[in-house]
Design a protein around this motif. Structure first.
Motif, short mmCIF file in Angstrom:
data_model
loop_
_atom_site.label_atom_id
_atom_site.label_comp_id
_atom_site.label_asym_id
_atom_site.label_seq_id
_atom_site.Cartn_x
_atom_site.Cartn_y
_atom_site.Cartn_z
N LEU A 410 -11.54 22.35 17.52
CA LEU A 410 -11.05 21.73 16.28
C LEU A 410 -12.20 21.06 15.53
CD1 LEU A 410 -8.62 21.11 14.47
CD2 LEU A 410 -8.25 19.03 15.81
N ASP A 411 -12.30 21.36 14.24
CA ASP A 411 -13.32 20.79 13.38
C ASP A 411 -13.19 19.26 13.37
OD1 ASP A 411 -15.08 20.02 11.42
OD2 ASP A 411 -14.22 21.28 9.85
N LYS A 412 -14.24 18.58 13.79
CA LYS A 412 -14.19 17.12 13.91
C LYS A 412 -14.22 16.42 12.56
CE LYS A 412 -16.07 16.83 18.59
NZ LYS A 412 -15.77 18.24 18.89
N THR A 413 -14.48 17.17 11.49
CA THR A 413 -14.46 16.56 10.15
C THR A 413 -13.11 16.78 9.46
OG1 THR A 413 -15.32 18.55 9.06
CG2 THR A 413 -16.94 16.98 9.95
N SER A 414 -12.21 17.52 10.09
CA SER A 414 -10.93 17.86 9.45
C SER A 414 -9.96 16.68 9.47
CB SER A 414 -10.30 19.06 10.16
OG SER A 414 -9.93 18.72 11.49
N ASP A 415 -9.03 16.73 8.52
CA ASP A 415 -8.00 15.70 8.48
C ASP A 415 -7.15 15.72 9.76
OD1 ASP A 415 -8.72 14.77 5.99
OD2 ASP A 415 -7.28 16.04 4.90
N LEU A 416 -6.91 16.92 10.29
CA LEU A 416 -6.10 17.02 11.49
C LEU A 416 -6.78 16.32 12.66
CD1 LEU A 416 -3.64 18.05 12.98
CD2 LEU A 416 -4.78 20.25 13.28
N TYR A 417 -8.08 16.52 12.83
CA TYR A 417 -8.80 15.85 13.90
C TYR A 417 -8.74 14.33 13.73
CZ TYR A 417 -12.50 14.65 17.20
OH TYR A 417 -13.20 14.12 18.25
N LYS A 418 -8.93 13.87 12.49
CA LYS A 418 -8.89 12.43 12.23
C LYS A 418 -7.49 11.87 12.49
CE LYS A 418 -12.56 12.56 8.75
NZ LYS A 418 -12.88 12.34 7.31
N ALA A 419 -6.47 12.65 12.13
CA ALA A 419 -5.10 12.18 12.35
C ALA A 419 -4.81 12.06 13.84
CB ALA A 419 -4.12 13.14 11.68
N ILE A 420 -5.15 13.09 14.60
CA ILE A 420 -4.90 13.07 16.03
C ILE A 420 -5.69 11.93 16.69
CG2 ILE A 420 -5.23 14.35 18.19
CD1 ILE A 420 -4.78 16.91 16.60
#
Length: 628
Positions: A410-420
């Motif tokens: 998972l891309d660590k800059t993505s919103d999904l990564y930040k949300a999780i």
């Protein structure tokens, strides 16, 4: 002094005439001495064979001896009945002292007067001396009390049922598991009643219900018993390369992007009653059932809760009364699942389960046999025909709680990564967010197996790229007379800016209703902080649930339920392991689920002593690998 049969008959005739019933233990008017008095004792010995190898269906994987504390016999109740199962007499041995391996041998006493009805017409002829012997190992106080109210000839005793307390069931106490006949045991008793007086009136010379009695009557063979409860075992079925209980979601290129870690497991819909003696029938109903009959591919094991299971659809009143039949109900009285209902499930941290007794007996076959831990014991719960009655409102199951994790891909800059990761700061996210334990979280949306972070940031943006797409139609189209999910979301964002909590809740409810109706699954973060003082908590994150219905007889035909496929049967140990998870589970909030689970979704004074031999059957093993 020796009495002739004729004299005994004459005495018993006068004995019964004054109102003392043979087999009763309630009269204080029994003559002393004489039949019914202190010298009215005859002795019988019996050998009991504890669970040994016996598979009930071809789908079983073999047998497992189990733990010593599951096989111990401390007390025993012996019941004698005629060929039609009508009650004759019973006796209780309080302290069983002789147990060798899987065999228990003891001597029991039963009042001679209680078996006199066998000899009312003189010496027995033909098959008249054949009697049915039932053995209950470690009988509960409730069973013993129920048997104390019986009279000779009672045929309903074998239909007695017991109840279980949710947390302290006395049918599976350590070293005291309740066991009963696994099959009908027919034994022969002396042809003449005189023998009880002259040969078996001393505890040192009992009549042997499991021996050859010096060649007079051959009763060789122990009475076989089985446990009335079942057992669930669990092991970590996740890949060895992953963290414990952690699974990659998806397949192929998507595998490793997202992960699920199972943190809890809970038992639901456990039958709160059981028959002391197993029975089978052609349709799973009690009419015409065969007592202690063998389960085959052509019959059903009968459950005490059969009445509520044979409706084409569970009525509102039946759903409201599920707690009369089951402990740890999955659903509330309205057929729904909420936080209050989840608190009533029998829930465990998976790490705690993995710290329990390990049982990997080698008597059964499977690709992987190590790592199984004894989770808990359960009552029998089966579903009668038709197979369509196997449904979530009445089937015993296990609910697994999973937490969403970011995978290595998972891309660590993505919103999904930040949300999780809980790394979204207030104000830096375009759209509705909410606070959990001091951090901001957006709603995650699942639509046609694609996960989106936030409505404005991803759902609306992606939908706008193709006005003809299913995503656009679901998000932007307003049903007649209503608003679209997108329009309601905009109202939610404005309400959240205003800060009026009541208005926000109202707007959120309206949006969730419209979004789920359009096919969106919504995931909202929460804090699983139970047990935080003991260091047992899963923290804040996105949680969801997986529902597993215990499989007894797998027909290996996905989507087509087979006979007795789902159910829980006594003396079976079910080896459970989650071996794969391919998708996100059901949302924690039922209102966020476009397709929530639904209730309809597919045991006298002066005693005869009997020597009893009991053989305890080992657990029949069934391995269930679970793939969500």
């Amino acid at each position: 002094m020796y009495r002739t049969m004729k004299n005994w008959k004459s005495f018993f005739a006068s004995f019964l005439a004054i109102g003392v019933l043979a087999g009763c233990s309630k009269s204080n008017d029994i003559p002393q001495p004489g039949p019914g008095g202190s010298d009215d004792a005859a002795y019988m010995s019996v050998q009991v064979a504890l669970p040994t190898a016996k598979n009930t269906r071809s789908k079983a994987a073999g047998t497992e001896v189990g733990q010593d504390y599951e096989n111990k016999v401390q007390k025993l109740m012996l019941v004698l009945a005629k060929s039609d199962n009508s009650y004759v007499a019973h006796g209780v041995v309080e302290n069983v002292t002789k147990q060798t391996g899987s065999t228990v041998t003891t001597t029991a006493k039963i009042n001679r007067t209680s078996i006199f009805n066998f000899y009312e017409k003189g010496d027995l002829t033909g098959d008249q001396n054949r009697i049915r012997v039932f053995v209950f190992c470690n009988p509960t106080d409730a069973l013993i009390a129920s048997m104390g109210n019986l009279t000779v000839g009672d045929k309903e005793w074998c239909d007695l049922t017991g109840m279980v307390d949710e947390k302290q069931a006395d049918i599976w106490y350590k070293n005291s598991f309740l066991m009963a006949n696994s099959e009908i045991a027919v034994k022969q008793i002396p042809v003449s009643f005189d023998d009880w007086v002259t040969r078996y009136a001393n505890e040192g010379t009992p009549f042997d219900l499991s021996g050859d009695n010096n060649g007079s009557v051959d009763n060789k063979g122990a009475v076989k018993v089985e446990r009335v409860s079942a057992r669930f075992d669990f092991r970590d079925g996740s890949p060895e390369s992953s963290a414990p209980h952690t699974y990659d979601i998806g397949e192929g290129d998507d595998a490793g992007t997202l992960q699920v870690q199972l943190v809890r497991m809970a038992l639901v819909n456990m039958n709160n009653s059981f028959y002391y003696l197993r029975r089978v029938s052609a349709d799973g109903m009690p009419a015409g059932a065969e007592l202690c009959g063998e389960e085959t591919a052509d019959n059903y094991v009968v459950s005490t809760a059969h009445e509520i299971k044979t409706q084409d659809q569970l009525a509102e009143q039946q759903i409201a009364e599920l707690n009369k039949w089951f402990s740890y109900c999955l659903y509330d009285t309205k057929g729904q699942i909420d936080d209050l209902m989840r608190q009533q499930w029998d829930s465990y941290w998976i790490d705690d389960v993995m710290g329990r007794d390990e049982d990997n007996d080698e008597g059964w076959t499977a690709d992987r046999k190590s790592g199984y831990h004894i989770w808990r014991y359960v009552t029998e719960n089966t579903i009668p025909m038709d197979n369509k009655y196997q449904r979530t409102g009445v089937s015993t199951g296990v609910v697994f709680k999973g937490k969403l994790l970011a995978g290595d891909k998972l891309d660590k800059t993505s919103d999904l990564y930040k949300a999780i990761s809980g790394d979204i700061k207030p104000g830096d996210f375009d759209g509705y967010t909410y606070q959990v334990d001091g951090k901001s979280y957006p709603i995650l949306y699942l639509f046609q197996n694609q996960l989106y972070t936030g409505w404005n940031r991803e759902v609306a943006t992606e939908a706008a790229k193709d006005p003809h797409s299913d995503l656009y139609k679901a998000a932007m189209t307003a049903p007649e007379g209503q608003k679209s999910p997108d329009a309601l979301y905009k109202e939610l964002v404005e309400a959240n800016k205003e800060g009026a909590r009541g208005h926000v809740n109202e707007a959120l409810a309206a949006f969730r209703k419209a979004a789920t109706a359009a096919g969106f699954t919504l995931y909202q973060a929460s804090n699983d902080a139970d047990g935080i003082a003991d260091g047992k908590h899963a923290g804040v994150g996105y949680y969801f649930y997986y529902f597993y219905w215990n499989r007894h007889n797998d027909n290996y035909k996905p989507g087509a339920m087979g006979q007795m496929e789902f159910g829980t049967v006594r003396n079976n140990v079910y080896k459970l392991a989650v071996t794969g998870i391919r998708k996100l589970g059901h949302p924690r909030n039922t209102d966020n689920d476009p397709d929530p689970v639904d209730p309809d979704d597919p045991d006298e004074n002066g005693d005869i002593y009997l020597k009893v031999s009991v053989e305890v059957l080992p657990w029949t093993v069934r391995v269930n690998n679970i793939d969500f």
